[in-house]
Motif scaffolding. Structure first.
Motif, mmCIF file in Angstrom:
data_model
loop_
_atom_site.group_PDB
_atom_site.id
_atom_site.type_symbol
_atom_site.label_atom_id
_atom_site.label_comp_id
_atom_site.label_asym_id
_atom_site.label_seq_id
_atom_site.Cartn_x
_atom_site.Cartn_y
_atom_site.Cartn_z
ATOM 1 N N GLU A 128 0.822 -1.205 0.000
ATOM 2 C CA GLU A 128 0.000 0.000 0.000
ATOM 3 C C GLU A 128 0.859 1.259 0.000
ATOM 4 O O GLU A 128 0.386 2.343 0.329
ATOM 5 C CB GLU A 128 -0.926 -0.008 1.219
ATOM 6 C CG GLU A 128 -1.918 -1.167 1.206
ATOM 7 C CD GLU A 128 -2.853 -1.157 2.396
ATOM 8 O OE1 GLU A 128 -2.600 -0.381 3.337
ATOM 9 O OE2 GLU A 128 -3.837 -1.918 2.382
ATOM 10 N N SER A 129 2.126 1.121 -0.389
ATOM 11 C CA SER A 129 3.032 2.270 -0.331
ATOM 12 C C SER A 129 2.796 3.270 -1.451
ATOM 13 O O SER A 129 3.172 4.439 -1.334
ATOM 14 C CB SER A 129 4.493 1.798 -0.365
ATOM 15 O OG SER A 129 4.791 1.174 -1.602
ATOM 16 N N LEU A 130 2.187 2.841 -2.566
ATOM 17 C CA LEU A 130 1.925 3.740 -3.689
ATOM 18 C C LEU A 130 0.468 4.193 -3.658
ATOM 19 O O LEU A 130 -0.447 3.395 -3.877
ATOM 20 C CB LEU A 130 2.220 3.051 -5.022
ATOM 21 C CG LEU A 130 3.685 2.767 -5.337
ATOM 22 C CD1 LEU A 130 3.797 1.950 -6.623
ATOM 23 C CD2 LEU A 130 4.479 4.061 -5.465
ATOM 24 N N GLU A 131 0.251 5.467 -3.398
ATOM 25 C CA GLU A 131 -1.100 6.027 -3.376
ATOM 26 C C GLU A 131 -1.294 6.898 -4.611
ATOM 27 O O GLU A 131 -0.652 7.941 -4.762
ATOM 28 C CB GLU A 131 -1.329 6.854 -2.112
ATOM 29 C CG GLU A 131 -2.736 7.408 -2.010
ATOM 30 C CD GLU A 131 -2.979 8.171 -0.726
ATOM 31 O OE1 GLU A 131 -4.068 8.767 -0.596
ATOM 32 O OE2 GLU A 131 -2.077 8.177 0.151
ATOM 33 N N ALA A 154 9.551 5.993 -0.220
ATOM 34 C CA ALA A 154 10.680 6.654 -0.884
ATOM 35 C C ALA A 154 11.310 7.688 0.044
ATOM 36 O O ALA A 154 10.626 8.548 0.590
ATOM 37 C CB ALA A 154 10.212 7.316 -2.177
ATOM 38 N N LYS A 155 12.616 7.624 0.198
ATOM 39 C CA LYS A 155 13.337 8.584 1.029
ATOM 40 C C LYS A 155 13.627 9.874 0.265
ATOM 41 O O LYS A 155 13.850 10.927 0.861
ATOM 42 C CB LYS A 155 14.635 7.958 1.534
ATOM 43 C CG LYS A 155 14.413 6.760 2.449
ATOM 44 C CD LYS A 155 15.737 6.171 2.932
ATOM 45 C CE LYS A 155 15.504 4.979 3.846
ATOM 46 N NZ LYS A 155 16.794 4.376 4.304
ATOM 47 N N GLU A 156 13.678 9.770 -1.060
ATOM 48 C CA GLU A 156 13.912 10.936 -1.907
ATOM 49 C C GLU A 156 12.878 10.963 -3.026
ATOM 50 O O GLU A 156 12.425 9.920 -3.484
ATOM 51 C CB GLU A 156 15.308 10.884 -2.541
ATOM 52 C CG GLU A 156 16.470 10.798 -1.576
ATOM 53 C CD GLU A 156 17.782 10.631 -2.321
ATOM 54 O OE1 GLU A 156 18.129 11.554 -3.089
ATOM 55 O OE2 GLU A 156 18.426 9.580 -2.165
ATOM 56 N N LEU A 157 12.533 12.157 -3.461
ATOM 57 C CA LEU A 157 11.647 12.347 -4.606
ATOM 58 C C LEU A 157 10.459 11.388 -4.546
ATOM 59 O O LEU A 157 10.327 10.470 -5.366
ATOM 60 C CB LEU A 157 12.435 12.156 -5.908
ATOM 61 C CG LEU A 157 13.688 13.036 -6.067
ATOM 62 C CD1 LEU A 157 14.422 12.678 -7.353
ATOM 63 C CD2 LEU A 157 13.323 14.512 -6.042
ATOM 64 N N LEU A 197 12.645 11.613 -18.859
ATOM 65 C CA LEU A 197 11.956 11.312 -17.598
ATOM 66 C C LEU A 197 13.003 11.043 -16.520
ATOM 67 O O LEU A 197 13.839 10.146 -16.672
ATOM 68 C CB LEU A 197 11.066 10.083 -17.783
ATOM 69 C CG LEU A 197 10.149 9.715 -16.619
ATOM 70 C CD1 LEU A 197 9.113 10.798 -16.376
ATOM 71 C CD2 LEU A 197 9.457 8.375 -16.914
ATOM 72 N N PRO A 198 13.012 11.822 -15.420
ATOM 73 C CA PRO A 198 14.070 11.655 -14.402
ATOM 74 C C PRO A 198 13.941 10.333 -13.661
ATOM 75 O O PRO A 198 12.909 10.022 -13.102
ATOM 76 C CB PRO A 198 13.843 12.847 -13.465
ATOM 77 C CG PRO A 198 12.414 13.227 -13.658
ATOM 78 C CD PRO A 198 12.086 12.919 -15.088
ATOM 79 N N GLU A 199 15.012 9.562 -13.679
ATOM 80 C CA GLU A 199 14.964 8.230 -13.082
ATOM 81 C C GLU A 199 14.947 8.311 -11.558
ATOM 82 O O GLU A 199 15.481 9.248 -10.956
ATOM 83 C CB GLU A 199 16.145 7.395 -13.554
ATOM 84 C CG GLU A 199 17.497 7.884 -13.071
ATOM 85 C CD GLU A 199 18.612 7.003 -13.570
ATOM 86 O OE1 GLU A 199 19.721 7.123 -13.034
ATOM 87 O OE2 GLU A 199 18.380 6.200 -14.494
ATOM 88 N N PRO A 200 14.332 7.351 -10.889
ATOM 89 C CA PRO A 200 14.305 7.325 -9.425
ATOM 90 C C PRO A 200 15.710 7.174 -8.846
ATOM 91 O O PRO A 200 16.575 6.534 -9.466
ATOM 92 C CB PRO A 200 13.457 6.092 -9.106
ATOM 93 C CG PRO A 200 12.624 5.885 -10.324
ATOM 94 C CD PRO A 200 13.503 6.281 -11.472
ATOM 95 N N PRO A 201 15.952 7.746 -7.673
ATOM 96 C CA PRO A 201 17.282 7.616 -7.051
ATOM 97 C C PRO A 201 17.694 6.169 -6.843
ATOM 98 O O PRO A 201 18.881 5.845 -6.903
ATOM 99 C CB PRO A 201 17.109 8.344 -5.712
ATOM 100 C CG PRO A 201 15.971 9.278 -5.918
ATOM 101 C CD PRO A 201 15.048 8.593 -6.874
ATOM 102 N N GLU A 202 16.718 5.281 -6.619
ATOM 103 C CA GLU A 202 17.053 3.870 -6.391
ATOM 104 C C GLU A 202 17.743 3.255 -7.601
ATOM 105 O O GLU A 202 18.585 2.373 -7.458
ATOM 106 C CB GLU A 202 15.788 3.052 -6.080
ATOM 107 C CG GLU A 202 14.953 3.581 -4.939
ATOM 108 C CD GLU A 202 13.872 4.536 -5.442
ATOM 109 O OE1 GLU A 202 12.814 4.084 -5.903
ATOM 110 O OE2 GLU A 202 14.133 5.754 -5.372
ATOM 111 N N TYR A 203 17.383 3.707 -8.794
ATOM 112 C CA TYR A 203 18.025 3.188 -9.997
ATOM 113 C C TYR A 203 19.517 3.494 -9.974
ATOM 114 O O TYR A 203 20.349 2.644 -10.301
ATOM 115 C CB TYR A 203 17.411 3.820 -11.244
ATOM 116 C CG TYR A 203 16.035 3.338 -11.624
ATOM 117 C CD1 TYR A 203 15.134 2.868 -10.678
ATOM 118 C CD2 TYR A 203 15.619 3.370 -12.942
ATOM 119 C CE1 TYR A 203 13.876 2.456 -11.032
ATOM 120 C CE2 TYR A 203 14.346 2.953 -13.323
ATOM 121 C CZ TYR A 203 13.473 2.488 -12.343
ATOM 122 O OH TYR A 203 12.228 2.077 -12.714
#
Length: 250
Positions: A128-131, A154-157, A197-203
């Motif tokens: 349920e982390s994605l709303e 997500a800790k960032e963005l 499209l800016p990639e997620p920091p996790e990538y």
């Protein structure tokens, strides 16, 4: 045509609230996409055929969680509307449907590449982390749709844009994930498209971990047991990050 049957003959709703009759869905309004039955419980994903002539941008995928109690002659029904099939899967998985039990019952466009598979699996298993905060459905001749969601993990963005693009001639689609500081930044990108499209920091962290693992694996000073562990981790990371164009929109 894949007809939908809720199997409610002879059963009454457990919730006799006054609004139930108004909100009760008609089976012939839906086309079955996926179904999984466990005893007297059904997990269903369907296409809402009425969405095309309802209000603009109405979510046209509906997930149903139906629980029957034939011994008491009752049933309960919960449902949710979604812009994409994978978010409908996520909703049902969160309600205890097995993650791999919701394959479509007919042929639909397939993911075009490994990155699309990975992004969809991330959504499917995100709990349920994605709303979802906003979306645009793919309907009629459209070839692009998207969902904007807030990722509580997500800790960032934390604002994430999931961009889905169809390739009708190839009967495929791609899904990409972008990361933004807030909703307005995601909206700005959608409107202007002036940068990838800016990639997620996790990538980026995963890519750094892969490079570090590969460097350690090449070192002759690493003890044998540790080197074996690093090589195994590098192999797994290579498989997970095999798509070179991750984070890029079409």
């Amino acid at each position: 045509m894949n007809t939908l049957d809720f199997h409610l003959d002879g059963l009454k709703p457990a919730d006799e609230s006054p609004g139930y009759a108004y909100n009760h869905p008609w089976e012939n309004d839906f086309q079955l996409i996926s179904r999984h039955d466990v005893g007297e419980r059904s997990f269903i994903i369907a296409f809402d055929k009425t969405a095309t002539w309802d209000y603009p941008n109405k979510a046209n995928i509906v997930s149903f969680d139906i629980d029957r109690d034939s011994s008491r002659g009752l049933f309960s029904m919960h449902r949710e509307q979604h812009a994409t099939f994978v978010f409908a899967q996520n909703w049902l998985i969160n309600r205890s449907c097995p993650p791999n039990a919701l394959a479509p019952v007919f042929e639909i466009p397939r993911p075009a590449d490994e990155l699309s598979l990975r992004v969809e699996d991330r959504i499917r298993r995100s709990g349920e982390s994605l709303e979802v905060a906003d979306y645009r459905v793919i309907d009629s001749s459209d070839t692009e749709g998207w969902s904007i969601a807030v990722d509580s993990q997500a800790k960032e963005l934390p604002v994430r844009l999931f961009l889905e693009t169809l390739q009708p001639d190839q009967f495929t689609y791609t899904v990409r994930e972008g990361a933004f500081a807030d909703h307005s930044a995601a909206d700005y990108w959608l409107e202007h498209r002036s940068a990838p499209l800016p990639e997620p920091p996790e990538y980026r962290r995963d890519a750094d971990a892969l490079r570090t693992s590969a460097a350690l694996a090449r070192s002759t000073t690493v003890p044998a047991v540790t080197a074996a562990g690093v090589l195994a981790a590098a192999s797994a990371a290579t498989a997970a990050l095999s798509q070179p164009d991750r984070g890029q929109s079409l």
